[in-house]
Design an enzyme around this catalytic site. Structure first.
Site, PDB file in Angstrom:
ATOM      1  N   THR A1497       0.818  -1.213   0.000  1.00 40.61           N
ATOM      2  CA  THR A1497       0.000   0.000   0.000  1.00 40.61           C
ATOM      3  C   THR A1497       0.852   1.263   0.000  1.00 40.61           C
ATOM      4  O   THR A1497       0.399   2.313  -0.472  1.00 40.61           O
ATOM      5  CB  THR A1497      -0.936   0.018   1.220  1.00 40.61           C
ATOM      6  OG1 THR A1497      -0.149  -0.143   2.409  1.00 40.61           O
ATOM      7  CG2 THR A1497      -1.949  -1.085   1.141  1.00 40.61           C
ATOM      8  N   CYS A1498       2.065   1.180   0.518  1.00 39.88           N
ATOM      9  CA  CYS A1498       2.921   2.370   0.546  1.00 39.88           C
ATOM     10  C   CYS A1498       3.289   2.823  -0.854  1.00 39.88           C
ATOM     11  O   CYS A1498       3.574   3.995  -1.069  1.00 39.88           O
ATOM     12  CB  CYS A1498       4.195   2.081   1.340  1.00 39.88           C
ATOM     13  SG  CYS A1498       3.865   1.665   3.047  1.00 39.88           S
TER      14      CYS A1498
END
Length: 1531
Positions: A1497-1498
């Site tokens: 997700t980063c």
């Protein structure tokens, strides 16, 4: 090609001792042989040399140029240059340590080893050495040792190196074909030698190394040797480019370039780029044969390689541009075709903008002298390509005037130069006549080429000019258009102009001030009237072209405008006559303008007497029929308004005024087309504003502006005008009068506005000391000011010092600095001076120290204050005016002590001195450049004592005297609306020039935007009045369906572009300082700018300004706490949170970091994920936490199915129309009081969270209602807003309100016929008391509206009291404490007032991201990235994109939550995701159908297995996004 073999045409398999060695085998530090012992001094020197090597600077061509890992720039070693030889030692006297020369003993010892190595090498270099294998082995060891030694040498060692002895040996060994290893190490030694000691490159060349190295490249028997030769040549060429050229280095480097790896190919073309810089004209034979190879290399996939090859070609053309024959030869090698292919705009251009600009510049130079290039470019349809570049450009136009020295040209500039070279000018220079005649012959012989080019360039040029281009770019475009019109035939012109509004375009150009642009525009008019007479005469009249020409021809009436500007341009070095010429003038040479002072006026008179005589124009009517009708209607309306004022507002006269307005609007919306000139010249804008302001605007009369009669008249006219302008709502907003009027106004604004974009020239942040507001260091330039006392001022002393003023300093800060130094009463200062025993000559130093001390004390006080961030931001936010109030100085309560003046004009204290100086400069010269001259100039500012104001008589001013009669029955004051207060006072709340046409247009636009924004309020109030008067009988007729004009219709694309250009300027980005019009328009008419522009302005003026103001750089005192002085070293700070107790974690986070300048990153306890993904999920979780039932924060859903608003099973409040604060009574006690205090704390926390999310660029998932956004923006709520979040309650209260007004009218007008309550029934003839309503707030039985009325039942008599109390409890007193808690929390992080530039919908986008985003196939492909096994055409990618398009709303939210950490997209949609949403192939088990997708997700990174079918992918993806939430683990 096998790196261990000779070329195929060489001899067979080599013996073992002749196999090529690996280039990494003998790298420094990797030798197997033991290095000789070194002394401590030599070891220290070696350490220093290694440190120097590790800090080397990047190379000139920005590419890998050395396989040894070195990196240096042109002309310098990676270890430093000779320029640093004499740097002083910094106190360390040990040999070999420090910044001075190496110790003598170290150099001597190293010199001894060099001689020993040389002896060993001489053995192999002798005649009989070739037969000795032992000698070869010894030489190899010596070469290894030499390379080892050279790798630790520096430029300072050059005097001790026996170059004349070593280099000849190395040159001989480089030709020692018996041993490839020897050749490789000999060449490597030369490489290291030239790298460490660049000055010895001369010795290398002198001893014949270049022919040997070139021969090794041409023989290319061993790749490692050839590669090392290229490395050596690259080092040598940096110091000896001309000998390299003469030795045939270009041919040698390119001969077998295809055999090398990409990194070595970069080295080869880097050599060519260096050698080709400033080629002698007689060296063409050494270059031309290699041009085809360079052209072929332009097709390579490696971008760095292509860009370096482009540099080579640009330098070749630059060197040979004076020879048409050589340029023709270059064109015959295909250089034009290759370059055109590279600059083609297809939306996916991969070359840098600098490289593209350079290639266009190359084509420009070719087209200037080569007819072959001109023909080829036309045949390649270059016009279409240039059009694409212009259309795709952001029109920032780079530097303001690329003709200035050292200003890098951008693509727009180069495109204009190329286009002006392709079409020869009508006015020719003597030296270029033959070439231009030849170009003209090409266009004459092949008119189809000219027509195609013209059809492409004309609309693009018009678009660029209309976008708000500066004078330089505008001149370039108009010059092209002029040349096109000159060479096109009449038939071709008719075809070109059939779809172009050329008359309107020319009218806009004639409104400009630059005499170069005006002259070219008049030439275009002349050409059109010559070639196609009669075609444009009518449209020239209609668009105002003839009116502008007539104005220019009347020179005697305008002696101080254009004439003065001409004189300024004559003195300037920026004359546009030379803007697009290729000849370069020395900076010292003064270039005079080619335009004679009388040229412009003479041409205008010629046009008037030849084409626009009274007889010819009168036949077409000077005033068109539309213009005559509008003028007549406006005159009638103005006269009617004046008559109404004389009759003291007679109702009969008011009806006639309304009828006149209706007729005028019908004329405006008539079937005949109306031009911008007719629209403005008719005076309709002034007339409408005058009508709406009740006759105050035209007369400038502000008496009685506070009277109730004036207010009621204005409000009545606003409602009538809203009814007319919002008519045809049933047909959609496109057909409304309001829409038409807005578009007309925007067209007029684009033609008449002249807000300047002021760009900085050659700005580079550098350390500067400023005196005002405090003496400190800043990275921004400062203005030099000398304060001079006015002549008649006797109460102040002189101040002779020249001071540096920071550009953000306000006049208040300047006054605080200057007042103690110029006031006559200096007793206090003298006392301080006596205490410190400081002489009068040091008074300035004392003042500065006092100022610093004062600032230091202030900072310490701020540190003790819990709301330090709010305090600092409050000062900044005071410059951002709210939508609902006038723009007044932030310190209006403080009596000024000094009045400042500039050029004889008193300065307004609401602007900075920098802004005032810029305004003065713009008045002198429209296109201002902030160059070195501006910062070096001393600006004279006068000062005098401020006059004491007269004692007020106690009467309130402006809007303060409006009584409650001016509002509605429930305290809603209409005059608090910004557009209403402007009409009441007949002026805008800003300092713009009232005499300009743009002021009238802006006033009307602001009024229309206000009408549109509050259309429901105005029309609903009008319907209630109609019901009360009996014109509406049924309650159902009170229902109102509003079709508002979209906010995008009010956005000015031209002003938005200008603001974007201004914010991109380096000085603006660094300091936040802009011309005053930016802040004035943003505070007064923010609707003119797009959301993206406002968001950038907000970040620049609020967020960046906050960081700057809290970080006071380096104030020259140790008394200031370093926490305020030094910037935080880490821009991000991690915080661990408990997923099971988000609210408590968020409270702790905000207690610690609410006022922190750093961004927060979240890490969940006992989870491995950290960074952007978990942080976004945290903000999503906390958003959901605030929506839970039982918190006492939001209104509960009153629908019959849910009762108390809680949804069974999910625990969230249902708010279909958005969340709005729950009302709490002031009379609560006991447990309810505790519950309420908890709710207050949560609202404060919510304010902190929302502000921190905005500051850090995070997205919340919380659906606030539109009314709550209005509260955040500090806009007044009324009874009409209740319907937006509670439709049933709002509709009922409005119906009750209509009944109340009918009762009033019946009681006041027909008392004899009034039968009491029986005449006032609710629906179905139901009496109010029969509804059984008590005095409690609907939906909240414990909220008693009035203690004395709690036992009463609502009836027609007390209905008005009930409605007033219910409205107050719903939107005022019942939610006041909650709203104040939210604002208080918000202000701890950011000033809430700074948000007032946004509308409610824009604020929702800012906080909650994009609500609606297009997910069609092309959009997804364009804004997603596919990598590591997937491409955009992969079948699995197509499956995924189809599935994403088929997602329902909840599935889309879950997918976004899974991939990005938040279920919402940022403002701008999927295109705004940063990093891009990336899809890669996931390699897992043997059966991909069993695997699940995983994410990072980063990085917005989706790892997708290659499923066997689309359906299987859908199943596994839906399973992952629904079951894979709630934790972060390694994937």
């Amino acid at each position: 090609m096998d790196r261990g073999r000779k070329r195929a045409d060489a001899s067979g398999q080599l013996p073992a001792d002749k196999r090529p060695c690996s280039s990494s085998e003998f790298r420094p530090g990797s030798s197997a042989a033991a290095a000789p012992p070194v002394t401590a001094e030599e070891g220290a020197a070696a350490v220093l040399a290694a440190a120097a090597a590790s800090s080397s600077e990047p190379p000139e061509c920005d590419m890998e140029t050395s396989s040894s890992g070195r990196s240096d720039r042109a002309g310098e070693s990676s270890y430093g240059s000779c320029d640093s030889d004499d740097e002083p030692d910094h106190g360390d006297d040990r040999p070999g340590i420090g910044g001075g020369r190496p110790a003598r003993c170290g150099g001597g010892s190293r010199g001894g080893r060099f001689r020993r190595i040389l002896t060993a090498l001489d053995v192999l270099g002798g005649e009989d050495a070739a037969s000795s294998s032992s000698s070869s082995s010894g030489a190899l060891s010596a070469l290894k040792e030499l390379c080892e030694e050279l790798s630790f040498c520096m430029e300072d060692h050059a005097p001790y190196f026996p170059a004349d002895s070593v280099v000849p040996v190395l040159v001989r060994l480089a030709s020692y074909e018996a041993s490839p290893e020897v050749m490789l190490l000999a060449v490597r030694a030369m490489t290291y030698l030239c790298d460490a000691m660049p000055r010895l490159a001369d010795a290398v060349v002198r001893h014949g190394a270049l022919p040997v190295l070139c021969q090794r490249l041409l023989a290319i028997e061993y790749l490692d040797v050839a590669e090392q030769c290229l490395q050596a040549l690259e080092k040598i060429s940096r110091k000896q480019p001309l000998p390299c050229l003469q030795a045939g280095t270009i041919a040698a480097a390119l001969a077998y370039i295809d055999f090398f790896s990409t990194s070595i190919q970069r080295v080869a073309v880097s050599i060519v780029a260096i050698v080709c810089k400033k080629l002698p004209l007689d060296s063409s034979s050494l270059v031309m044969d290699n041009v085809p190879t360079l052209c072929n290399l332009l097709q390579c996939e490696d971008i760095k390689l292509v860009e370096t090859v482009a540099t080579c070609l640009v330098r070749i053309v630059d060197s040979f541009c004076s020879s048409p024959e050589l340029l023709d030869e270059l064109c015959q090698h295909g250089i034009v075709q290759k370059c055109v292919h590279l600059i083609t705009v297809d939306g996916r251009t991969i070359l840098s903008q600098t490289t593209c600009s350079s290639l266009i510049g190359l084509l420009t130079k070719l087209a200037s002298s080569s007819l072959v290039a001109v023909k080829t470019l036309f045949e390649l349809n270059i016009g279409s390509i240039l059009k694409g570049i212009l259309m795709a450009s952001d029109l920032s136009h780079g530097g303001p005037y690329p003709i200035l020295e050292d200003v890098q040209s951008n693509q727009v500039h180069e495109v204009l130069k190329l286009a002006n070279q392709l079409i020869p000018p009508e006015a020719r220079d003597s030296e270029g006549t033959q070439v231009e005649l030849a170009k003209e012959k090409i266009l004459t012989d092949q008119p189809n080429l000219l027509h195609q080019f013209s059809a492409d360039i004309l609309p693009a040029s018009v678009k660029v000019v209309n976008s708000g281009a500066n004078a330089y770019v505008c001149y370039g475009c108009v010059s092209i258009i002029n040349n096109i019109f000159y060479f096109n035939t009449p038939e071709m012109l008719r075809d070109l102009l059939k779809d172009t509004e050329i008359s309107s375009f020319l009218a806009g150009l004639l409104a400009r001030k630059d005499h170069h642009v005006l002259f070219l525009t008049l030439r275009i008019v002349d050409t059109l009237m010559q070639k196609i007479p009669g075609v444009f005469l009518s449209s020239f009249i209609k668009e105002g072209v003839i009116y502008a020409v007539d104005t220019l021809s009347m020179q005697e009436k305008y002696p101080q405008t254009i004439s003065e500007q001409y004189n300024d341009m004559q003195r300037s070095e920026r004359c546009l006559c030379y803007a697009f010429g290729l000849c370069k003038f020395p900076s010292s040479e003064r270039r005079t303008c080619r335009l004679n002072k009388e040229t412009l006026f003479t041409l205008a008179k010629h046009l008037k007497t030849t084409y626009f005589t009274h007889e010819k124009v009168s036949s077409e009517r000077v005033l068109t029929e539309v213009l005559q009708k509008l003028k007549t209607s406006c005159a009638v309306l103005n006269g009617t308004v004046d008559e109404h004022l004389k009759n003291n507002g007679c109702s009969q006269n008011e009806e006639f005024v309304s009828h006149t307005l209706d007729q005028l609007m019908r004329e405006l919306c008539g079937g005949e087309t109306m031009t911008t000139f007719e629209f403005v010249e008719s005076g309709i804008v002034k007339s409408l504003v005058n009508y709406l302001s009740n006759g105050k605007y035209l007369h400038g009369d502000q008496s009685d502006c506070n009277s109730s009669d004036h207010f009621l008249a204005v409000l009545k006219r606003i409602q009538d005008f809203a009814h007319i302008s919002l008519s045809k709502m049933d047909q959609g907003w496109q057909d409304m009068v309001l829409t038409l009027l807005v578009r007309k106004l925007h067209a007029a604004l684009s033609s008449f506005e002249n807000f300047p974009v002021i760009l900085s020239y050659a700005f580079k942040p550098r350390n500067t000391i400023t005196d005002i507001p405090v003496r400190r260091s800043t990275m921004n330039p400062c203005i030099r000011v000398q304060f001079v006392k006015e002549e008649n001022e006797a109460g102040l002393s002189n101040y002779d010092n020249i001071v540096s003023v920071e550009i953000s300093s306000s006049l208040i800060a300047i006054e605080e600095y200057l007042w103690p130094r110029v006031s006559i009463n200096m007793d206090k200062v003298q006392a301080i001076s006596a205490e410190k025993d400081i002489s009068p000559g040091n008074e300035e130093e004392l003042s500065q120290e006092s100022s610093v001390s004062s600032i230091s004390e202030g900072l310490r006080n701020q540190e003790r204050c819990s709301s330090s961030a709010e305090s600092a931001l409050g000062q900044m936010a005071s410059q951002v005016e709210p939508r609902t109030s006038s723009a007044t100085p932030s310190n209006q309560g403080v009596q000024p002590k000094l009045v400042f003046g500039l050029q004889g004009k008193e300065l307004d204290r609401s602007v900075t001195l920098y802004e005032a100086i810029l305004t003065d400069q713009v008045n002198k010269e429209p296109d201002v450049i902030l160059g070195p001259k501006f910062w070096e100039e001393v600006h004279i500012v006068t000062y005098r004592s401020a006059i004491e104001p007269e004692i007020s008589d106690g009467k309130p001013s402006d809007g303060g005297s409006f009584s409650s009669l001016n509002g509605d029955e429930h305290g809603f004051l209409w005059e608090k609306l910004s557009f209403v207060s402007s009409l009441l006072l007949a002026k805008l709340p800003c300092k713009l020039d009232k005499s300009a046409h743009s002021y009238d247009i802006l006033f009307m636009l602001k009024t229309l935007e206000g009408l549109n924004h509050y259309s429901f309020h105005l029309l609903c109030n009008r319907k209630i009045n109609a019901f009360a008067e009996g014109r509406i009988k049924s309650f159902d007729e009170l229902k109102l369906m509003i079709s508002s004009v979209p906010q995008s219709e009010f956005v000015s694309s031209k002003l938005t572009d200008k603001l974007e250009q201004q914010m991109r300027d380096p000085l603006t980005s660094s300091s936040g300082s802009m011309p005053s019009w930016c802040g004035q328009l943003m505070s007064t008419c923010s609707f003119l700018f797009s959301f993206e522009a406002k968001r950038k302005y907000f970040r620049l003026n609020t967020l960046d300004s906050l960081r700057t103001k809290l970080n006071l750089n380096r104030i020259d005192t140790d008394a200031v706490n370093e926490r305020w002085v030094n910037p935080v070293s880490h821009t991000r700070r991690k915080f661990k949170v408990n997923r099971s107790n988000i609210l408590e974690s968020a409270t702790k986070m905000m207690e610690s970091h609410a006022q922190s300048r750093t961004s927060l990153e979240v890490e969940f306890n006992e989870e491995v994920g950290t960074g952007l993904g978990p942080t976004m999920e945290f903000y999503t979780l906390i958003s959901h936490e605030f929506q839970k039932v039982g918190l006492g924060m939001w209104r509960e859903d009153l629908s019959p199915t849910t009762g108390n608003g809680a949804v069974v099973g999910c625990g969230f409040v249902v708010a279909p129309f958005g969340l709005f604060p729950r009302p709490w009574s002031a009379a609560i006690s006991g447990a309810e009081s505790v519950h309420f205090q908890d709710a207050i704390k949560r609202f404060s926390l919510l304010g902190q969270i929302v502000a921190k999310a905005i500051k850090d660029g995070r997205i919340l998932d919380i659906p606030f209602s539109r009314a709550f956004y209005k509260i955040i923006l500090e806009q007044e709520l009324s009874i009409y807003d209740i319907q937006s979040f509670d439709p049933e309650l709002g509709r009922t209260l409005i119906e009750f309100q209509a009944l109340i007004r009918r009762r009033r009218i019946l009681e006041s007008v027909s008392k004899e016929n009034y039968n009491g309550p029986s005449d006032l029934c609710y629906r179905d003839n139901t009496r109010i008391e029969d509804l059984c309503i008590d005095f409690t707030l609907p939906g909240y039985s414990d909220y008693v509206l009035a203690s004395e009325s709690s036992s009463k039942v609502v009836n027609i008599t007390n209905l008005e009291e009930y409605v007033a109390l219910a409205v107050d409890a719903t939107i005022r007193s019942g939610i006041y404490r909650q709203v104040e808690a939210f604002k208080s929390g918000f202000n701890e992080v950011l000033p809430v007032k700074a948000l007032q530039i946004f509308s409610e919908d824009e604020l929702d986008r800012l906080i909650c991201g994009e609500q609606q985003d297009t997910w069609d196939f092309p959009h997804l492909v364009d804004h997603m990235k596919f990598d590591h096994g997937y491409t955009a055409s992969s079948s699995h990618v197509i499956y995924l994109l189809e599935i994403m398009q088929e997602f329902e709303r909840d599935q889309r939210r879950a997918f976004l939550q899974f991939v990005t950490g938040t279920p919402r997209l940022p403002p701008g949609g999927i295109a705004a995701l940063n990093p891009k949403l990336t899809v890669v192939r996931k390699l897992g088990s043997n059966d991909a159908d069993l695997d699940l997708p995983s994410v990072m997700t980063c990085a917005n990174y989706l790892k997708l297995p290659p499923y066997s079918s689309k359906e299987r992918m859908r199943q596994r993806l839906l399973y992952a996004i629904t079951e894979g939430q709630g934790s972060f683990f390694l994937s």
